[in-house]
Motif scaffolding. Structure first.
Motif, PDB file in Angstrom:
ATOM      1  N   LEU A  55       0.808  -1.227   0.000  1.00  0.00           N
ATOM      2  CA  LEU A  55       0.000   0.000   0.000  1.00  0.00           C
ATOM      3  C   LEU A  55       0.837   1.270   0.000  1.00  0.00           C
ATOM      4  O   LEU A  55       0.364   2.332  -0.412  1.00  0.00           O
ATOM      5  CB  LEU A  55      -0.948   0.001   1.206  1.00  0.00           C
ATOM      6  CG  LEU A  55      -2.071  -1.042   1.151  1.00  0.00           C
ATOM      7  CD1 LEU A  55      -2.938  -0.969   2.400  1.00  0.00           C
ATOM      8  CD2 LEU A  55      -2.930  -0.873  -0.095  1.00  0.00           C
ATOM      9  N   ASN A  56       2.093   1.197   0.450  1.00  0.00           N
ATOM     10  CA  ASN A  56       2.952   2.378   0.480  1.00  0.00           C
ATOM     11  C   ASN A  56       3.704   2.583  -0.832  1.00  0.00           C
ATOM     12  O   ASN A  56       4.126   3.698  -1.141  1.00  0.00           O
ATOM     13  CB  ASN A  56       3.964   2.289   1.627  1.00  0.00           C
ATOM     14  CG  ASN A  56       3.304   2.453   2.982  1.00  0.00           C
ATOM     15  OD1 ASN A  56       2.408   3.271   3.141  1.00  0.00           O
ATOM     16  ND2 ASN A  56       3.740   1.663   3.948  1.00  0.00           N
ATOM     17  N   ASN A  57       3.909   1.514  -1.594  1.00  0.00           N
ATOM     18  CA  ASN A  57       4.782   1.603  -2.762  1.00  0.00           C
ATOM     19  C   ASN A  57       4.122   1.225  -4.081  1.00  0.00           C
ATOM     20  O   ASN A  57       4.759   1.303  -5.127  1.00  0.00           O
ATOM     21  CB  ASN A  57       6.018   0.703  -2.565  1.00  0.00           C
ATOM     22  CG  ASN A  57       6.838   1.114  -1.368  1.00  0.00           C
ATOM     23  OD1 ASN A  57       7.070   2.298  -1.154  1.00  0.00           O
ATOM     24  ND2 ASN A  57       7.261   0.150  -0.559  1.00  0.00           N
ATOM     25  N   SER A  58       2.865   0.799  -4.052  1.00  0.00           N
ATOM     26  CA  SER A  58       2.238   0.306  -5.271  1.00  0.00           C
ATOM     27  C   SER A  58       1.571   1.431  -6.060  1.00  0.00           C
ATOM     28  O   SER A  58       1.396   2.543  -5.569  1.00  0.00           O
ATOM     29  CB  SER A  58       1.190  -0.755  -4.934  1.00  0.00           C
ATOM     30  OG  SER A  58       0.131  -0.193  -4.189  1.00  0.00           O
ATOM     31  N   HIS A  59       1.172   1.098  -7.277  1.00  0.00           N
ATOM     32  CA  HIS A  59       0.400   2.020  -8.103  1.00  0.00           C
ATOM     33  C   HIS A  59      -1.079   1.948  -7.715  1.00  0.00           C
ATOM     34  O   HIS A  59      -1.499   1.105  -6.929  1.00  0.00           O
ATOM     35  CB  HIS A  59       0.593   1.692  -9.583  1.00  0.00           C
ATOM     36  CG  HIS A  59       1.973   1.988 -10.077  1.00  0.00           C
ATOM     37  ND1 HIS A  59       2.944   1.013 -10.205  1.00  0.00           N
ATOM     38  CD2 HIS A  59       2.557   3.147 -10.455  1.00  0.00           C
ATOM     39  CE1 HIS A  59       4.063   1.568 -10.652  1.00  0.00           C
ATOM     40  NE2 HIS A  59       3.854   2.861 -10.812  1.00  0.00           N
TER      41      HIS A  59
END
Length: 314
Positions: A176-180
């Protein structure tokens, strides 16, 4: 490409690289070279040169990159610029040194100016300021395009560049912090449904327009262009159709079966107002995508559930 050619897919474990490997194998290309990041650090020039000297690939798909969504791009600005510059510079230069027959560099739609006219044509590159939140990543990708052009101009290398639109599909990143945005929405709605939550918070206002391409369609396009396209100019790869983030969220809500409410957090950044690719050049070559968005989200959601859902104890 002949079926016996040695083909190096850089970034084979990522969503794009794994899709390219699947498509190559499905089309009868079985002499595929792969290395994990622990086996080969693509930021290390000597390691890359030793790898090329030992393996001598004929063709290269450069799909390896450090990637992420708005939060990751804006937080790890130095890493996104440094890592991607080193990866592409090492592979492109070494491909030239070892006389690779053809190389394909995969960029990103974020290379285009933030307020460029829509849809985004290939010749809009470098005509205005970039979106601030992902500027380092965009600059690195622009450098990769220009490296391919420069090595073609100076050394007559058959190095081509393609610019995919927003991608989703099998083996996506659901952090959730690094995804598109699309994989993040799939995870949010799934977890909200599983936890019995009555609302899902979506970043931003929901108004930005985005285009989404299933990764296996991108892989089809990449193989098609590797076999048929040999020009200097980059090629956009997309669907030529876009959707608002709000409409996307409602679609993901429907596919996942979540029955609660949507809440839009307008304190979070929206990013570029609109990013729609002009894919007329791609369509003029004879290629068009096959997987429509609703179908693709269903396929991606099934893949997510298989890989991220913990089986219940009996």
């Amino acid at each position: 490409m002949n079926k016996e050619a040695k083909i190096y897919v850089a970034g084979h474990r990522g969503m794009v690289g794994s899709a390219i490997c699947r498509r190559l194998k499905a089309n009868g290309y079985n002499n595929i070279i792969i290395r994990t990041s622990s086996e080969l650090d693509l930021r290390n020039q000597q390691a890359v040169q030793e790898f090329f000297a030992n393996e001598r690939p004929d063709y290269v798909f450069l799909a390896a990159a450090k990637v992420g969504g708005i939060h990751a791009n804006n937080t790890f600005r130095a890493e996104f610029l440094y890592d991607n510059l080193m990866i592409e510079a090492n592979i492109i230069h070494t491909a030239y040194l070892h006389q690779v027959t053809k190389l394909m560099f995969l960029g990103s739609s974020c290379i285009y100016p933030k307020l460029a006219p829509q849809p985004l044509r290939e010749d809009y590159l470098l005509t205005g300021p970039l979106e601030q939140t992902n500027e380092p990543y965009a600059i690195a990708k622009i450098a990769g395009i220009k490296l391919c052009e420069a090595y073609r101009d100076q050394y007559s290398c058959n190095f081509i560049s393609v610019m995919p639109t927003n991608l989703y599909g099998y083996n996506d990143n659901y952090d959730l912090n690094n995804s598109h945005v699309l994989p993040a929405l799939i995870r949010k709605f799934h977890e909200a449904k599983e936890n019995g939550s009555n609302e899902v918070v979506v970043w931003g206002t929901g108004s930005p327009m985005r285009e989404f391409l299933f990764a296996d369609d991108l892989a089809d396009a990449c193989l098609y262009l590797m076999e048929n396209y040999n020009e200097r100019e980059l090629v956009n790869i997309g669907t030529g159709e876009d959707i608002s983030i709000k409409e996307l969220a409602l679609l993901v809500k429907e596919v996942t079966g979540f029955e609660g409410e949507l809440v839009f957090d307008s304190t979070k950044p929206d990013g570029t107002p609109r990013k729609l690719m002009d894919v007329s050049k791609l369509h003029n070559t004879g290629f068009k995508h096959k997987v429509e968005l609703r179908e693709g989200i269903k396929l991606a959601y099934e893949d997510f559930k298989q890989k991220h859902t913990v089986p219940a104890l009996s």
